[in-house]
Enzyme design. Structure first.
Site, mmCIF file in Angstrom:
data_model
loop_
_atom_site.group_PDB
_atom_site.id
_atom_site.type_symbol
_atom_site.label_atom_id
_atom_site.label_comp_id
_atom_site.label_asym_id
_atom_site.label_seq_id
_atom_site.Cartn_x
_atom_site.Cartn_y
_atom_site.Cartn_z
ATOM 1 N N LYS A 179 3.699 -24.399 19.427
ATOM 2 C CA LYS A 179 3.574 -23.116 18.728
ATOM 3 C C LYS A 179 4.721 -22.974 17.753
ATOM 4 O O LYS A 179 5.858 -22.690 18.135
ATOM 5 C CB LYS A 179 3.589 -21.930 19.696
ATOM 6 C CG LYS A 179 3.127 -20.629 18.990
ATOM 7 C CD LYS A 179 3.692 -19.384 19.604
ATOM 8 C CE LYS A 179 5.082 -19.058 19.158
ATOM 9 N NZ LYS A 179 5.175 -18.659 17.720
ATOM 10 N N GLY A 231 15.146 -20.738 20.871
ATOM 11 C CA GLY A 231 15.087 -19.431 20.234
ATOM 12 C C GLY A 231 16.169 -18.519 20.764
ATOM 13 O O GLY A 231 17.202 -18.977 21.271
ATOM 14 N N SER A 232 15.925 -17.241 20.691
ATOM 15 C CA SER A 232 16.939 -16.258 21.067
ATOM 16 C C SER A 232 17.125 -16.201 22.575
ATOM 17 O O SER A 232 16.223 -16.529 23.355
ATOM 18 C CB SER A 232 16.539 -14.879 20.548
ATOM 19 O OG SER A 232 15.449 -14.359 21.293
ATOM 20 N N CYS A 287 22.182 -22.486 15.513
ATOM 21 C CA CYS A 287 22.578 -21.917 16.806
ATOM 22 C C CYS A 287 23.959 -22.363 17.271
ATOM 23 O O CYS A 287 24.673 -21.601 17.922
ATOM 24 C CB CYS A 287 21.538 -22.277 17.861
ATOM 25 S SG CYS A 287 21.192 -24.051 17.977
#
Length: 480
Positions: A179, A231-232, A287
């Site tokens: 995704k 991600g976060s 990141c």
């Protein structure tokens, strides 16, 4: 010219989506729509997972191929991706603002590098090893593919971070449902074309563009055996809760607020390029970068001036231009968050020494000047929260013990750097930093070494042999 796609890549072919909803792609440079793709629905995710499950469960299929055959397929995929290097880099830069000079090193090079690295690994390392048993006889320890993998990828390095997951998963014999982030979906279609050209079996790779609801549906899907997410930290916590309830293996590579410890003997003028790469690469949308710069009080003003000078010297502009070092951030919402953080730092008493505004002469696009704050307290929001933009905080320290204490006084632990003219001294400090990775006089991820975080920066490791092991499960067969 608009890039419009009408199909989804499911089960090895282009399929009509189950609904008519679409994801528009907006250029961060021009603020214009540059393309769109179908938005996957839960029905499309069901079809993708079913195709991946069928490919994995096939007794003669991908998971049962011998390592040499899978390695050959990975080599073909690497070559197919290399033939698409320029359009891939241009697609990524047009969507997220990444300067093309960075994209050539990451989005064009890393996917093929990882495919070939893991292809060589599965040829070299046997799937089964016999161990002497303490109970007498021996045990055959076998490593098997874990199954169907849900790979959820962010927008900042969409292809590199896809292949942090896809390359070892394919090498292990898993099938994958990817995704991509809604901000960067056009490059995923180039990946699908490469998969077709390489001749991977139908269902081994499937792609479902979607927003958070589709990611959440995929994570909980009963046909998924493992989740890999970048991600976060907030999203990672929610995924961890779901996977914990389902007893589903998960790898989480999350946020960071890494520290650059500048020792009192550091020669920053000799490492300008390395400092840029460690602290501001990809417009600060990375990141692991060291956005907290810890400077000794004895050289504090000098370090502040050096970092501010670096920020002011950077070329800001069109990410597709070779000379650009800082492009626009990915979206209007992201720029708003960065500007809110700058305003908040000023309100808390930090001293602005470079940037802080939108660059002159760039009236369109989501640009923020490379920004540096001095006199920053490590307990402030600026020092504790991830901003994900070109904003640096320079924090003073008294001695090395104080520097290590400040570096470790963070909820995160993903990256970090130590800067010194004495490599052994820097190594000693690096060993004390609570982080999954630390660079000395620079930072460059090594595909052959484990990468990941501690504390709120994640769970598990990607890359290196550890990255392959994350997509395998072990079986012990007791022999007598």
């Amino acid at each position: 010219m608009l890039v419009e796609h009408v199909s989804l890549f499911l089960g090895g072919e282009w399929c009509r989506p189950a609904n008519r909803r679409r994801i528009p792609v907006v250029s961060p440079m021009t603020e214009d729509v540059i393309g769109s793709v179908p938005e996957a629905s839960p029905r499309d995710v069901d079809a993708a997972v079913a195709a991946a499950r069928s490919a994995f469960d096939d007794p003669q299929g991908w998971s049962s191929w011998d390592p040499a055959r899978r390695a050959d397929a990975l080599e073909l995929l690497a070559s197919a991706l290399e033939s698409r290097a320029k359009p891939m880099v241009d697609a990524v830069s047009s969507q997220n603002g990444m300067p093309v000079t960075i994209g050539r090193r990451s989005e064009a090079a890393i996917p093929a590098t990882l495919l070939r690295y893991y292809a060589a690994m599965i040829l070299r390392d046997p799937v089964e090893k016999e161990r002497e048993s303490l109970a007498g006889g021996s045990t055959l320890v076998r490593r098997e593919p874990i199954g169907v993998v849900a790979a959820i990828v962010p927008w900042n390095y969409p292809q590199s971070l896809t292949f942090f997951k896809l390359a070892p998963a394919l090498a292990a014999g898993c099938s994958v449902v990817i995704k991509p982030a809604p901000e960067t979906v056009l490059d995923a279609y180039l990946l699908a074309d490469a998969v077709i050209e390489a001749g991977l079996p139908p269902g081994v790779v499937n792609i479902v563009p979607g927003r958070r609801d589709i990611g959440a549906y995929l994570v909980e899907h009963p046909g998924v055996d493992k989740v890999a997410f970048t991600g976060s930290t907030g999203a990672g916590r929610r995924i961890a809760e779901v996977c914990g309830r389902l007893l589903r293996p998960v790898t989480l590579e999350l946020g960071g607020k890494s520290a650059a410890i500048v020792l009192d003997d550091a020669e920053l003028t000799a490492h300008t390029a390395q400092l840029f790469g460690a602290c501001l690469v990809n417009n600060g949308q990375t990141c692991y970068i060291s956005t907290r710069i810890l400077a000794p009080r004895s050289r504090y003003d000098e370090v502040v001036d050096s970092v501010a000078g670096l920020a002011r010297s950077l070329v800001v502009g069109d990410p597709l231009e070779k000379s650009t070092q800082i492009g626009p951030v990915v979206s209007r919402a992201q720029r708003d968050r960065i500007e809110d953080a700058i305003d908040g730092a000023l309100a808390q008493g930090a001293r602005l020494v470079a940037g802080g505004k939108r660059p002159a002469g760039l009236d369109r696009g989501w640009f923020v000047e490379p920004t540096v704050f001095a006199d920053v307290d490590n307990s402030s929001v600026l020092a504790q929260e991830e901003i994900f933009g070109p904003v640096l905080a320079v924090i003073p320290y008294e001695d090395v013990d104080d520097a290590v204490r400040i570096a470790n006084d963070s909820p995160y632990g993903l990256g970090g750097t130590v800067w010194s003219a004495d490599a052994e001294r820097a190594l000693g400090v690096a060993r004390r930093v609570q982080s999954g990775s630390v660079g000395i006089n620079g930072y460059l991820i090594d595909p052959a070494s484990p990468f990941g975080g501690v504390k709120a920066s994640g769970l598990g490791r990607e890359l290196g042999p550890e990255g392959l092991a994350a997509y395998q499960q072990t079986k012990s067969i007791y022999l007598r």
